[in-house]
Design a protein around this motif. Structure first.
Motif, PDB file in Angstrom:
ATOM      1  N   THR A 138      41.367  51.882  58.859  1.00  0.00           N
ATOM      2  CA  THR A 138      40.430  52.447  59.823  1.00  0.00           C
ATOM      3  C   THR A 138      39.391  53.262  59.066  1.00  0.00           C
ATOM      4  O   THR A 138      39.590  53.638  57.914  1.00  0.00           O
ATOM      5  CB  THR A 138      41.155  53.340  60.837  1.00  0.00           C
ATOM      6  OG1 THR A 138      41.846  54.385  60.130  1.00  0.00           O
ATOM      7  CG2 THR A 138      42.158  52.541  61.655  1.00  0.00           C
ATOM      8  N   LEU A 269      36.334  53.608  64.016  1.00  0.00           N
ATOM      9  CA  LEU A 269      36.873  54.258  65.207  1.00  0.00           C
ATOM     10  C   LEU A 269      35.841  55.084  65.946  1.00  0.00           C
ATOM     11  O   LEU A 269      36.053  55.462  67.105  1.00  0.00           O
ATOM     12  CB  LEU A 269      38.059  55.147  64.826  1.00  0.00           C
ATOM     13  CG  LEU A 269      39.253  54.436  64.165  1.00  0.00           C
ATOM     14  CD1 LEU A 269      40.373  55.429  63.894  1.00  0.00           C
ATOM     15  CD2 LEU A 269      39.763  53.285  65.029  1.00  0.00           C
ATOM     16  N   SER A 289      42.550  49.515  66.246  1.00  0.00           N
ATOM     17  CA  SER A 289      43.327  49.450  65.010  1.00  0.00           C
ATOM     18  C   SER A 289      43.944  48.080  64.782  1.00  0.00           C
ATOM     19  O   SER A 289      44.195  47.690  63.640  1.00  0.00           O
ATOM     20  CB  SER A 289      44.428  50.519  65.021  1.00  0.00           C
ATOM     21  OG  SER A 289      43.866  51.817  65.024  1.00  0.00           O
TER      22      SER A 289
END
Length: 311
Positions: A138, A269, A289
Motif C-alpha cells: 500500500t 490508499l 488492499s
C-alpha cells in the motif's frame, strides 16, 4: 556471473546471483531471521521449484495472499493449513504453495534489506532459476484517485533521483533502482485484462520515514508549513512520482544486483495532495488492499498457463 548479463532475458534459466566470496568459506550458512540454515534444512528440496516470490509488509497480509493464490491456482489445502516456514522466529513469516513463495518484510528499508539478504541467499542455495519477485503493498498516491494501483517504473529517493544510497564502512555506496520494464508492462496488461480497477506505471518515492520524511503534517514533530508540503509534493508529481512508500529503493537495488526480475505493485490508499490521514471506511480500505493481490495473482496465473502451453 554479472547480474547485468541476465537483465531483461526471457529465459527461465537465469540463476539468482550472490556476490560475496566469503560465503564459500562457510561450512554452513544460518539464515538467522528465517530460522533456516544450509546445514539443517534441505533448501533445494524445500524451495527449488520456486518461480514467483511475493513480498509485503505485514505477516497477516502475506498469509492472506497465499490463501488467495492457492485458491486461484486450485492448490488449496483441504484443511486451509498453510504453515509458516519461519515459525521459529517472530521477525518474518513465510508461506509456500506450489511455485509461489509469500514472505513478509516488515516496515522500512532496514527490515526489507535484512529479509532480502537472506531471501536472495536462500534462492541461491536452493538453486532456483528464472525467479520473478514482486513487492505487494500500500502507499500514498500523488494526484491519483484512491484505489489506483501503481506499478513502479523507477524507485526514486526523496530528492527524486533514481538511486539508493547506503553507508558501507562509513562511506556512501550508491546503487541503481531501475526495475524490470518488461515485467511492469506485463503487469499493466494484466490490469487491462481484468478491467476491475485503474492501474498506472510511474515512479515511486522511497521515504525513510512515515511522517516528516513523507511530508506529513500529522506526526509528533513538523518542521515545515502546509504550503511547503504542497510545494514539495507538487515537485514530486512533476518529477513523475505517482506514490510514496518506504521499501522500494532497497528492494529495486538489491534485486538488480542479484539478477532478479522485480516489480513493485502498490495500491494508493489516499491522495496526499488532499490530506495525510485515511478517511475511507475499513471495508473500502480492505477492498483497495486486495487490488495488488488480485493483479499479481492474475499475472502468476497467466504465466503458469503460458508455461503449460509451452510444455
Amino acid at each position: 556471473m554479472d547480474p547485468r548479463d541476465t537483465e531483461g532475458t526471457e529465459g527461465d534459466s537465469s540463476p539468482v546471483c550472490v556476490n560475496n566470496p566469503y560465503l564459500d568459506l562457510l561450512k554452513h550458512d544460518v539464515l538467522y531471521h528465517f530460522d533456516l540454515a544450509t546445514g539443517t534444512n534441505d533448501l533445494p528440496a524445500m524451495f527449488g521449484d520456486v518461480k514467483f516470490v511475493c513480498v509485503g509488509g505485514s505477516q497477516r497480509r502475506m498469509k492472506s495472499f497465499i490463501e488467495y493464490i492457492a485458491a486461484e491456482l486450485h492448490m488449496e489445502d483441504p484443511d486451509s493449513h498453510y504453515p509458516n516456514l519461519c515459525a521459529g522466529t517472530d521477525r518474518y513469516a513465510m508461506y509456500k504453495v506450489g511455485p509461489v513463495l509469500s514472505i513478509s518484510h516488515g516496515i522500512g528499508v532496514p527490515s526489507m534489506s535484512i529479509m532480502l539478504n537472506e531471501l536472495i541467499k536462500l534462492l541461491h542455495y536452493a538453486h532456483c532459476t528464472g525467479v520473478k519477485i514482486i513487492r505487494i503493498g500500500t502507499s500514498g498516491g500523488i494526484g491519483l484517485e484512491p484505489g489506483t494501483v501503481v506499478i513502479t517504473k523507477q524507485s526514486v529517493d526523496p530528492t527524486f533521483m533514481p538511486k539508493f544510497e547506503q553507508l558501507v564502512l562509513g562511506k556512501p555506496v550508491v546503487r541503481n533502482t531501475d526495475l524490470d520494464q518488461s515485467l511492469a508492462e506485463e503487469l499493466l496488461q494484466c490490469s487491462k485484462d481484468l478491467n476491475q480497477f485503474k492501474a498506472v506505471i510511474g515512479n515511486t518515492m522511497c521515504a525513510m520515514d512515515f511522517y516528516e520524511g513523507q511530508a506529513r503534517l500529522d506526526g509528533a514533530f513538523c518542521s515545515f508549513t502546509e504550503r511547503e508540503k504542497q510545494e514539495y509534493l507538487k515537485k514530486a508529481q512533476e518529477a513523475g512520482v505517482c506514490n510514496i512508500e518506504m521499501e522500494s529503493g532497497v528492494f529495486a537495488a538489491m534485486c538488480k544486483l542479484s539478477g532478479l526480475q522485480a516489480a513493485v505493485v502498490c495500491v494508493t490508499l489516499l491522495d496526499r495532495l488532499k490530506g495525510d490521514q485515511l478517511s475511507s471506511s475499513h471495508e473500502v480500505l480492505k477492498n483497495y488492499s486486495k487490488r495488488s493481490q488480485i493483479l499479481v495473482g492474475c499475472y502468476i496465473k497467466k504465466q503458469l498457463r503460458a508455461e503449460t502451453v509451452r510444455n
